[in-house]
Design an enzyme around this catalytic site. Structure first.
Site, short mmCIF file in Angstrom:
data_model
loop_
_atom_site.label_atom_id
_atom_site.label_comp_id
_atom_site.label_asym_id
_atom_site.label_seq_id
_atom_site.Cartn_x
_atom_site.Cartn_y
_atom_site.Cartn_z
N GLY A 143 0.80 -1.21 0.00
CA GLY A 143 0.00 0.00 0.00
C GLY A 143 0.84 1.26 0.00
N CYS A 144 0.39 2.25 0.76
CA CYS A 144 1.04 3.56 0.77
C CYS A 144 2.48 3.51 1.28
CB CYS A 144 0.23 4.54 1.61
SG CYS A 144 -1.39 4.91 0.93
N ALA A 145 2.84 2.49 2.04
CA ALA A 145 4.20 2.37 2.57
C ALA A 145 5.18 1.77 1.56
CB ALA A 145 4.20 1.51 3.84
#
Length: 361
Positions: A143-145
């Site tokens: 995801g965003c990481a």
């Protein structure tokens, strides 16, 4: 260590203003008027001005199968990862001379918005003249990481192979996951934030023969820290339905920044022998306005140190893993004093936090 040499992006064709998306949501979502009046202010307060998508407004108004969505992902991903990589390796902003594809020793490919086997880095190898013996590391589900975690993996590999080069590519086509029949609040909030984007980072080992290709002051990665909170899988991620991927986006994220992330970064600063005032800038993944504001409060900092994150949020929205490289590129355009320190940060499913200490060289 790993030294960042260049950043490139691949920008989708269709640009929509926040007002256009807001109007579209009112047209598409069958919410009662009272509920719309309650939720629509999130679009006005998100600090997002524009976003880019691989599909037009007409597509977003229609229903689509998982297969149709994923077929579009495969097509657009191949096109845009080539664009981002070309932009990175041929950058006039960051490189004195172009980097040949044959000089890349490792490719880390990151995505969470489509499924491909073989992974899309193989399509990149087929489309460009990379060597057949290039090391591949596809990463999915971060995801965003993902962008920050990809940099950490590149750091580890280049520390073991200091004469090598690595390419980290993030591809996120969030618009293809849009579910017009998902009436949960998390989907509406996601509609106010998420866009499509692809980005690529070139990183050198300390002894790479291509270090002289750098044109300007770029950062090196000094160290990093990873932290995953137990029993927090409901905070963000995907639910898989027959129609595709449904966003999970908890309202508790800003409060977790003030607790979980705050503890992580305080410990990271302590281990790095730094205080907040020693940090020149925060290259933070802009998960949203509330997330950035919570980060500012957690480190007792001003929004000026997060200026690159706010600019990317306004111009592109949240593009999941790819976003933090857009922020990094923006920060690299600035004049950064030699030896000054920055912290690159991203939050993702798990619930996870990734922090990297950068020093401008």
């Amino acid at each position: 260590m790993a030294i960042i040499g260049s950043v490139g992006v691949g920008i989708p064709e269709f640009n929509l203003t926040q007002d256009e998306v807001k109007d579209l949501v009112q047209e598409v979502f069958p919410f009662p008027d009272e509920k719309l009046r309650k939720y629509l202010p999130v679009f006005d307060h998100a600090k997002v001005k524009n976003r880019q998508f691989v599909v037009d407004k007409a597509w977003l108004k229609q229903e689509h199968s998982f297969k149709e969505r994923n077929d579009l992902y495969l097509s657009f991903a191949q096109q845009l990862i080539c664009e981002a990589v070309d932009n990175c390796l041929d950058s006039k902003d960051f490189l004195n001379r172009n980097m040949p594809y044959e000089a890349i020793d490792m490719i880390i490919f990151i995505s969470s918005t489509g499924i491909a086997t073989p992974s899309m880095d193989v399509q990149l190898l087929n489309a460009r003249s990379f060597r057949e013996d290039v090391i591949r590391m596809p990463l999915w589900g971060l995801g965003c990481a993902g962008g920050a975690i990809g940099l950490s993996r590149a750091f580890d590999w280049l520390a073991a192979h200091p004469d090598k080069t690595a390419l980290i590519v993030c591809c996120e086509l969030c618009s293809l996951t849009f579910q017009k029949n998902d009436l949960k609040k998390s989907n509406l909030i996601g509609s106010a934030l998420f866009g499509d984007g692809v980005s690529a980072v070139l990183a050198f080992g300390d002894n790479s023969p291509y270090l002289s290709n750098r044109k300007r002051n770029t950062p090196k990665i000094v160290n990093y820290s990873s932290l995953t909170k137990k029993d927090s899988t409901a905070v963000m991620g995907w639910n898989v339905s027959n129609d595709g991927l449904e966003v999970v986006f908890s309202k508790s994220i800003p409060s977790l920044v003030n607790s979980f992330w705050k503890g992580h970064i305080q410990n990271f600063l302590k281990l790095s022998d730094l205080e907040e005032q020693d940090v020149h800038s925060f290259i933070a993944h802009p998960g949203g306005k509330k997330v950035l504001e919570a980060m500012e409060q957690a480190v007792h900092s001003s929004d000026q140190k997060f200026s690159s994150s706010y600019k990317i949020l306004g111009d592109h929205g949240n593009m999941s893993s790819a976003t933090v490289f857009y922020v990094l590129k923006e920060a690299m355009k600035n004049k950064n004093e030699s030896k000054s320190k920055s912290i690159l940060s991203a939050l993702g499913p798990g619930f996870s936090s990734e922090l990297l200490l950068l020093e401008w060289t």
